[in-house]
Design an enzyme around this catalytic site. Sequence first.
Site, PDB file in Angstrom:
ATOM      1  N   SER A 120      -8.466  -7.478 -59.188  1.00  0.00           N
ATOM      2  CA  SER A 120      -9.512  -7.849 -60.135  1.00  0.00           C
ATOM      3  C   SER A 120      -9.702  -6.728 -61.163  1.00  0.00           C
ATOM      4  CB  SER A 120     -10.801  -8.176 -59.391  1.00  0.00           C
ATOM      5  OG  SER A 120     -11.733  -8.811 -60.237  1.00  0.00           O
ATOM      6  N   ASP A 148      -9.238 -19.885 -58.993  1.00  0.00           N
ATOM      7  CA  ASP A 148     -10.076 -18.697 -59.153  1.00  0.00           C
ATOM      8  C   ASP A 148     -11.183 -18.997 -60.167  1.00  0.00           C
ATOM      9  OD1 ASP A 148     -11.178 -16.222 -59.781  1.00  0.00           O
ATOM     10  OD2 ASP A 148      -9.254 -15.172 -59.750  1.00  0.00           O
ATOM     11  N   HIS A 187     -10.420 -16.291 -55.916  1.00  0.00           N
ATOM     12  CA  HIS A 187     -10.372 -14.967 -56.527  1.00  0.00           C
ATOM     13  C   HIS A 187      -9.981 -13.880 -55.529  1.00  0.00           C
ATOM     14  CE1 HIS A 187     -11.128 -11.930 -59.521  1.00  0.00           C
ATOM     15  NE2 HIS A 187     -12.020 -11.330 -58.755  1.00  0.00           N
TER      16      HIS A 187
END
Length: 269
Positions: free
Chosen positions: A111, A213, A243
Amino acid sequence: MTQIAPQEAALFSTGPGAPRLAWLARPARAENAVPGLVWLGGFRSDMRGTKAEFLDSLAEAQGRACLRFDYSGHGESEGDFAEATIGLWAEQALAIFRALTKGPQIVIGSSMGGWIALLLARALAQAGEADRLAGMVLIAPAVDFTEALIWPQLPEAVRRTIESKGVWMRPANAYGEGYPLTRALFEDGRANSLLGGEIRTWCPVSILQGMADPDVPWRHAMRLVESLASDPATITLVKDGDHRLSRPQDLQALQRAIEYLDGAAAAKP
Protein backbone atom coordinates in the site's frame (compact mmCIF):
# COMPACT_ATOMS: atom_id res chain seq x y z
CA MET A 1 0.61 -25.94 22.29
CA THR A 2 3.41 -23.74 23.64
CA GLN A 3 3.07 -20.11 22.61
CA ILE A 4 6.25 -18.29 21.60
CA ALA A 5 6.55 -14.77 22.97
CA PRO A 6 6.91 -12.14 20.25
CA GLN A 7 10.41 -10.86 19.64
CA GLU A 8 11.13 -7.57 21.39
CA ALA A 9 11.83 -4.73 18.99
CA ALA A 10 15.01 -2.67 19.06
CA LEU A 11 15.02 1.11 18.59
CA PHE A 12 16.84 3.01 15.87
CA SER A 13 17.61 6.72 15.94
CA THR A 14 17.81 8.74 12.73
CA GLY A 15 19.36 11.70 14.55
CA PRO A 16 19.29 13.86 17.69
CA GLY A 17 15.77 14.70 18.75
CA ALA A 18 14.18 12.47 16.11
CA PRO A 19 11.67 9.81 17.16
CA ARG A 20 13.23 6.40 17.56
CA LEU A 21 12.01 3.72 15.19
CA ALA A 22 11.14 0.22 16.33
CA TRP A 23 12.65 -2.54 14.19
CA LEU A 24 13.02 -6.30 13.99
CA ALA A 25 15.73 -8.05 12.00
CA ARG A 26 16.65 -11.63 11.18
CA PRO A 27 20.27 -12.21 10.12
CA ALA A 28 21.10 -14.35 7.11
CA ARG A 29 22.86 -17.66 7.46
CA ALA A 30 26.51 -17.14 6.63
CA GLU A 31 26.44 -19.40 3.57
CA ASN A 32 23.31 -17.86 2.07
CA ALA A 33 23.85 -15.59 -0.93
CA VAL A 34 20.22 -14.74 -1.78
CA PRO A 35 19.07 -11.14 -1.33
CA GLY A 36 17.68 -10.04 2.00
CA LEU A 37 14.08 -8.95 2.46
CA VAL A 38 13.00 -5.48 3.62
CA TRP A 39 9.38 -4.85 4.59
CA LEU A 40 7.80 -1.41 4.08
CA GLY A 41 4.34 -1.33 5.61
CA GLY A 42 1.28 0.69 4.75
CA PHE A 43 -0.44 3.79 6.09
CA ARG A 44 -1.24 3.23 9.79
CA SER A 45 -0.11 -0.40 9.67
CA ASP A 46 2.75 -1.97 11.61
CA MET A 47 5.56 -4.48 11.27
CA ARG A 48 3.76 -7.33 13.05
CA GLY A 49 0.96 -7.78 10.52
CA THR A 50 0.19 -10.98 8.65
CA LYS A 51 2.32 -10.30 5.57
CA ALA A 52 5.29 -9.03 7.59
CA GLU A 53 5.21 -12.09 9.85
CA PHE A 54 4.96 -14.32 6.78
CA LEU A 55 8.07 -12.70 5.30
CA ASP A 56 9.98 -13.27 8.52
CA SER A 57 8.96 -16.94 8.56
CA LEU A 58 9.95 -17.27 4.90
CA ALA A 59 13.32 -15.68 5.62
CA GLU A 60 13.88 -18.07 8.53
CA ALA A 61 13.07 -21.08 6.36
CA GLN A 62 15.32 -19.90 3.53
CA GLY A 63 18.16 -18.65 5.70
CA ARG A 64 18.00 -15.11 4.39
CA ALA A 65 18.05 -11.76 6.15
CA CYS A 66 14.80 -9.93 6.87
CA LEU A 67 14.28 -6.39 8.17
CA ARG A 68 11.01 -4.78 9.17
CA PHE A 69 10.29 -1.58 11.07
CA ASP A 70 7.58 0.89 12.01
CA TYR A 71 7.56 4.44 10.65
CA SER A 72 7.33 7.21 13.24
CA GLY A 73 3.82 7.47 14.65
CA HIS A 74 3.17 3.84 13.71
CA GLY A 75 3.18 0.64 15.74
CA GLU A 76 5.93 0.54 18.37
CA SER A 77 7.90 3.53 17.08
CA GLU A 78 8.02 6.89 18.78
CA GLY A 79 6.63 10.07 17.28
CA ASP A 80 3.32 11.77 16.64
CA PHE A 81 1.46 10.47 13.60
CA ALA A 82 -0.02 13.93 12.98
CA GLU A 83 3.44 15.47 12.64
CA ALA A 84 4.73 13.04 10.00
CA THR A 85 4.60 13.11 6.20
CA ILE A 86 5.36 10.85 3.25
CA GLY A 87 8.73 12.54 2.78
CA LEU A 88 9.67 12.01 6.43
CA TRP A 89 8.69 8.33 6.34
CA ALA A 90 10.69 7.90 3.11
CA GLU A 91 13.74 9.49 4.78
CA GLN A 92 13.35 7.08 7.70
CA ALA A 93 13.16 4.13 5.31
CA LEU A 94 16.36 5.26 3.58
CA ALA A 95 18.21 5.75 6.86
CA ILE A 96 17.23 2.41 8.33
CA PHE A 97 17.85 0.59 5.02
CA ARG A 98 21.39 1.95 4.85
CA ALA A 99 22.18 1.32 8.50
CA LEU A 100 20.70 -2.13 9.02
CA THR A 101 21.09 -3.98 5.70
CA LYS A 102 24.08 -5.19 3.73
CA GLY A 103 24.29 -6.17 0.09
CA PRO A 104 21.41 -6.54 -2.37
CA GLN A 105 17.88 -6.49 -0.96
CA ILE A 106 14.38 -7.25 -2.21
CA VAL A 107 12.06 -4.54 -0.91
CA ILE A 108 8.44 -5.48 -0.31
CA GLY A 109 6.18 -2.43 -0.11
CA SER A 110 2.52 -2.75 0.82
CA SER A 111 0.00 0.00 0.00
CA MET A 112 1.71 3.26 1.09
CA GLY A 113 4.86 1.15 1.44
CA GLY A 114 4.83 0.79 -2.35
CA TRP A 115 5.14 4.56 -2.69
CA ILE A 116 7.87 4.64 -0.02
CA ALA A 117 9.71 1.85 -1.88
CA LEU A 118 9.76 3.88 -5.11
CA LEU A 119 11.02 6.96 -3.26
CA LEU A 120 13.69 4.77 -1.65
CA ALA A 121 14.78 3.52 -5.09
CA ARG A 122 15.07 7.10 -6.35
CA ALA A 123 17.14 8.19 -3.35
CA LEU A 124 19.49 5.21 -3.66
CA ALA A 125 19.98 5.85 -7.37
CA GLN A 126 20.72 9.53 -6.76
CA ALA A 127 23.41 8.45 -4.29
CA GLY A 128 24.92 5.93 -6.73
CA GLU A 129 23.59 2.97 -4.74
CA ALA A 130 21.03 1.55 -7.17
CA ASP A 131 22.75 -1.85 -6.99
CA ARG A 132 21.49 -2.25 -3.40
CA LEU A 133 18.08 -3.19 -4.82
CA ALA A 134 17.84 -6.70 -6.26
CA GLY A 135 14.11 -6.37 -6.85
CA MET A 136 10.88 -4.94 -5.58
CA VAL A 137 7.48 -6.47 -4.77
CA LEU A 138 4.68 -3.92 -4.54
CA ILE A 139 1.41 -5.08 -2.98
CA ALA A 140 -1.57 -2.87 -3.87
CA PRO A 141 0.85 0.04 -4.35
CA ALA A 142 -0.79 3.28 -3.21
CA VAL A 143 1.51 5.61 -5.14
CA ASP A 144 0.48 9.28 -4.75
CA PHE A 145 -2.48 8.13 -2.65
CA THR A 146 -2.89 11.41 -0.79
CA GLU A 147 -3.53 13.37 -3.98
CA ALA A 148 -4.85 10.68 -6.32
CA LEU A 149 -6.99 8.56 -3.99
CA ILE A 150 -7.90 10.44 -0.79
CA TRP A 151 -8.16 14.13 -1.72
CA PRO A 152 -10.68 13.67 -4.59
CA GLN A 153 -13.01 11.69 -2.30
CA LEU A 154 -13.12 14.26 0.51
CA PRO A 155 -16.18 16.53 0.64
CA GLU A 156 -15.49 20.16 -0.23
CA ALA A 157 -16.20 21.23 3.36
CA VAL A 158 -13.54 18.82 4.65
CA ARG A 159 -11.00 20.10 2.12
CA ARG A 160 -11.66 23.66 3.28
CA THR A 161 -11.18 22.60 6.90
CA ILE A 162 -7.83 20.98 6.10
CA GLU A 163 -6.66 24.02 4.15
CA SER A 164 -7.81 26.60 6.72
CA LYS A 165 -7.19 24.79 10.02
CA GLY A 166 -4.38 22.48 8.93
CA VAL A 167 -6.02 19.28 10.13
CA TRP A 168 -9.24 17.26 10.05
CA MET A 169 -9.99 14.24 12.20
CA ARG A 170 -11.23 11.36 10.12
CA PRO A 171 -13.94 9.64 12.17
CA ALA A 172 -13.62 6.07 13.36
CA ASN A 173 -15.27 3.45 11.18
CA ALA A 174 -15.57 -0.32 10.88
CA TYR A 175 -11.90 -0.52 9.82
CA GLY A 176 -10.46 1.21 12.88
CA GLU A 177 -10.18 4.30 15.05
CA GLY A 178 -10.20 7.85 13.75
CA TYR A 179 -7.01 9.65 12.80
CA PRO A 180 -5.88 13.10 11.64
CA LEU A 181 -5.42 14.12 8.02
CA THR A 182 -3.16 17.16 7.91
CA ARG A 183 -2.49 19.86 5.37
CA ALA A 184 1.22 19.02 5.69
CA LEU A 185 0.52 15.42 4.67
CA PHE A 186 -1.22 16.51 1.47
CA GLU A 187 1.28 19.25 0.60
CA ASP A 188 4.22 16.91 1.14
CA GLY A 189 2.43 14.21 -0.84
CA ARG A 190 2.15 16.58 -3.81
CA ALA A 191 5.85 17.41 -3.50
CA ASN A 192 6.71 13.69 -3.59
CA SER A 193 4.26 12.65 -6.31
CA LEU A 194 5.58 10.24 -8.91
CA LEU A 195 2.77 9.50 -11.36
CA GLY A 196 2.59 11.59 -14.51
CA GLY A 197 6.16 10.90 -15.59
CA GLU A 198 8.54 7.97 -15.95
CA ILE A 199 9.32 6.16 -12.70
CA ARG A 200 12.64 4.34 -12.35
CA THR A 201 13.51 1.56 -9.93
CA TRP A 202 16.71 0.27 -11.60
CA CYS A 203 15.59 -3.26 -10.66
CA PRO A 204 12.84 -5.75 -11.59
CA VAL A 205 9.41 -5.02 -10.13
CA SER A 206 6.60 -7.47 -9.38
CA ILE A 207 3.18 -6.02 -8.52
CA LEU A 208 0.37 -7.91 -6.77
CA GLN A 209 -3.01 -6.19 -7.01
CA GLY A 210 -6.49 -7.25 -5.96
CA MET A 211 -9.26 -6.39 -8.40
CA ALA A 212 -11.77 -6.19 -5.51
CA ASP A 213 -9.60 -3.66 -3.65
CA PRO A 214 -11.83 -0.79 -2.42
CA ASP A 215 -8.88 1.40 -1.41
CA VAL A 216 -6.47 1.15 -4.35
CA PRO A 217 -8.31 0.46 -7.63
CA TRP A 218 -6.57 -2.01 -9.90
CA ARG A 219 -6.46 0.60 -12.66
CA HIS A 220 -4.27 2.69 -10.36
CA ALA A 221 -1.76 -0.16 -10.34
CA MET A 222 -1.95 -0.39 -14.13
CA ARG A 223 -1.12 3.30 -14.34
CA LEU A 224 2.00 2.58 -12.31
CA VAL A 225 3.01 -0.26 -14.64
CA GLU A 226 2.75 2.13 -17.59
CA SER A 227 5.07 4.54 -15.77
CA LEU A 228 7.72 1.84 -15.25
CA ALA A 229 8.70 1.95 -18.90
CA SER A 230 12.45 1.40 -18.49
CA ASP A 231 12.52 -1.33 -15.87
CA PRO A 232 11.22 -4.93 -16.01
CA ALA A 233 7.77 -5.00 -14.44
CA THR A 234 5.10 -7.67 -14.08
CA ILE A 235 1.65 -7.40 -12.52
CA THR A 236 -0.53 -10.15 -11.10
CA LEU A 237 -4.21 -9.23 -10.85
CA VAL A 238 -6.10 -11.23 -8.24
CA LYS A 239 -9.72 -11.14 -9.34
CA ASP A 240 -11.25 -11.65 -5.88
CA GLY A 241 -8.39 -10.06 -3.96
CA ASP A 242 -9.02 -7.23 -1.49
CA HIS A 243 -6.61 -4.54 -0.31
CA ARG A 244 -4.86 -6.64 2.31
CA LEU A 245 -4.00 -9.66 0.12
CA SER A 246 -3.24 -11.66 3.27
CA ARG A 247 -5.07 -14.92 2.54
CA PRO A 248 -2.98 -18.11 2.26
CA GLN A 249 -3.20 -18.02 -1.54
CA ASP A 250 -2.14 -14.37 -1.53
CA LEU A 251 0.87 -15.15 0.64
CA GLN A 252 1.82 -17.95 -1.74
CA ALA A 253 1.68 -15.44 -4.60
CA LEU A 254 3.95 -13.15 -2.58
CA GLN A 255 6.44 -15.98 -2.12
CA ARG A 256 6.39 -16.76 -5.84
CA ALA A 257 7.05 -13.10 -6.64
CA ILE A 258 10.06 -13.09 -4.32
CA GLU A 259 11.41 -16.30 -5.82
CA TYR A 260 10.97 -14.86 -9.31
CA LEU A 261 13.08 -11.87 -8.27
CA ASP A 262 15.66 -14.23 -6.73
CA GLY A 263 16.01 -15.82 -10.16
CA ALA A 264 16.36 -12.45 -11.86
CA ALA A 265 19.05 -11.44 -9.38
CA ALA A 266 20.94 -14.72 -9.87
CA ALA A 267 20.85 -14.28 -13.67
CA LYS A 268 22.15 -10.73 -13.51
CA PRO A 269 25.69 -10.49 -15.01
